[in-house]
Design a protein around this motif. Structure first.
Motif, PDB file in Angstrom:
ATOM      1  N   LYS A   1      -7.940   1.749  40.425  1.00 12.67           N
ATOM      2  CA  LYS A   1      -7.486   3.069  39.982  1.00 12.67           C
ATOM      3  C   LYS A   1      -7.860   3.238  38.516  1.00 12.67           C
ATOM      4  O   LYS A   1      -7.116   2.826  37.631  1.00 12.67           O
ATOM      5  CB  LYS A   1      -5.981   3.202  40.159  1.00 12.67           C
TER       6      LYS A   1
ATOM      7  N   ARG B   1     -10.024   8.656  37.655  1.00 11.50           N
ATOM      8  CA  ARG B   1      -9.639   8.829  39.063  1.00 11.50           C
ATOM      9  C   ARG B   1      -8.166   9.236  39.164  1.00 11.50           C
ATOM     10  O   ARG B   1      -7.814  10.170  39.886  1.00 11.50           O
ATOM     11  CB  ARG B   1      -9.894   7.524  39.804  1.00 11.50           C
ATOM     12  N   CYS B   2      -7.298   8.544  38.433  1.00  7.93           N
ATOM     13  CA  CYS B   2      -5.866   8.852  38.457  1.00  7.93           C
ATOM     14  C   CYS B   2      -5.593  10.264  37.941  1.00  7.93           C
ATOM     15  O   CYS B   2      -4.753  10.985  38.495  1.00  7.93           O
ATOM     16  CB  CYS B   2      -5.088   7.837  37.630  1.00  7.93           C
TER      17      CYS B   2
ATOM     18  N   LYS C   1      -3.832  13.395  39.988  1.00  6.80           N
ATOM     19  CA  LYS C   1      -2.655  14.106  39.483  1.00  6.80           C
ATOM     20  C   LYS C   1      -2.920  15.611  39.342  1.00  6.80           C
ATOM     21  O   LYS C   1      -2.068  16.426  39.707  1.00  6.80           O
ATOM     22  CB  LYS C   1      -2.225  13.515  38.141  1.00  6.80           C
TER      23      LYS C   1
ATOM     24  N   ASP D   1      -6.320   8.916  48.794  1.00  5.07           N
ATOM     25  CA  ASP D   1      -5.790   9.299  47.485  1.00  5.07           C
ATOM     26  C   ASP D   1      -4.736  10.386  47.638  1.00  5.07           C
ATOM     27  O   ASP D   1      -3.678  10.321  47.015  1.00  5.07           O
ATOM     28  CB  ASP D   1      -6.921   9.750  46.557  1.00  5.07           C
TER      29      ASP D   1
ATOM     30  N   HIS E   1      -1.686   8.007  47.801  1.00  2.00           N
ATOM     31  CA  HIS E   1      -1.939   6.614  48.181  1.00  2.00           C
ATOM     32  C   HIS E   1      -0.980   6.081  49.242  1.00  2.00           C
ATOM     33  O   HIS E   1      -0.674   4.888  49.248  1.00  2.00           O
ATOM     34  CB  HIS E   1      -1.927   5.699  46.946  1.00  2.00           C
TER      35      HIS E   1
END
Length: 190
Positions: free
Chosen positions: A42, A46-47, A51, A84, A70
């Protein structure tokens, strides 16, 4: 070793491996086509995309859906990926007694910074074979959205690639639309 030498694991055996401590419940793996596969790291980009996208979906769809980050979905007896983002039918028990199945899934979104080939390849094939009608892959590096629709046992019959200036609507919610760019890192202009 040939493909015939490989013994595939089913979802029940996969769960038993976690219960027995063979696999740590926090281990970053998922079951794809009967094989335990390591998940990608992660990364911060990507995170952030996950979000941003979750926030857009929450604002647009609100209580019409459950949104998961996830969390496992059970596609069939041999595949339990952890996408995701999963957009699923609301469940009174919050899926306490089972993972969402294809008939309960509106949309699956994978975010690719290092996993584009896997997400658009083997995962797309598995999702299509399982009947996931709307599958998106957000390509962080190229600022594109790959949209897979019309699943069949041979893969998706429809695949679109949208640039960051395009808008998109989930299949099940055609009146809801948002810009691809709003899911991605904002472009900084000088």
């Amino acid at each position: 070793m040939t493909l015939l030498d490989i013994r595939l694991l089913n979802v029940y055996e996969y769960h038993r491996m976690v219960e027995a401590g063979i696999l740590d419940g926090d281990e970053r793996v998922e079951l794809l086509a009967g094989q335990i596969v390591n998940k990608a790291t992660k990364t911060p980009p990507r995170c952030a995309v996950v979000k941003r996208t979750m926030e857009l979906l929450q604002k647009s769809l609100g209580s019409l859906v459950f949104l998961s980050i996830h969390d496992s979905v059970r596609l069939n007896n041999y595949s339990q990926p952890e996408p995701d983002i999963s957009v699923v039918i609301p469940d009174r028990l919050y899926y306490e007694d089972h993972h969402p199945t294809p008939l309960e899934i509106y949309l699956i979104i994978e975010v690719a910074d290092t996993t584009l080939r896997t997400d658009c390849g083997i995962k797309a094939k598995i999702y299509a074979e399982s009947g996931i009608t709307d599958y998106w892959v957000l390509d962080v590096n190229n600022r594109q959205l790959h949209v897979f629709r019309e699943p069949s046992q041979h893969g998706y019959q429809s695949r679109l690639m949208l640039g960051d200036d395009a808008s998109i609507s989930p299949l099940q919610f055609p009146d809801v639309s948002f810009e691809v760019r709003d899911m991605l890192r904002p472009l900084i202009t000088t």
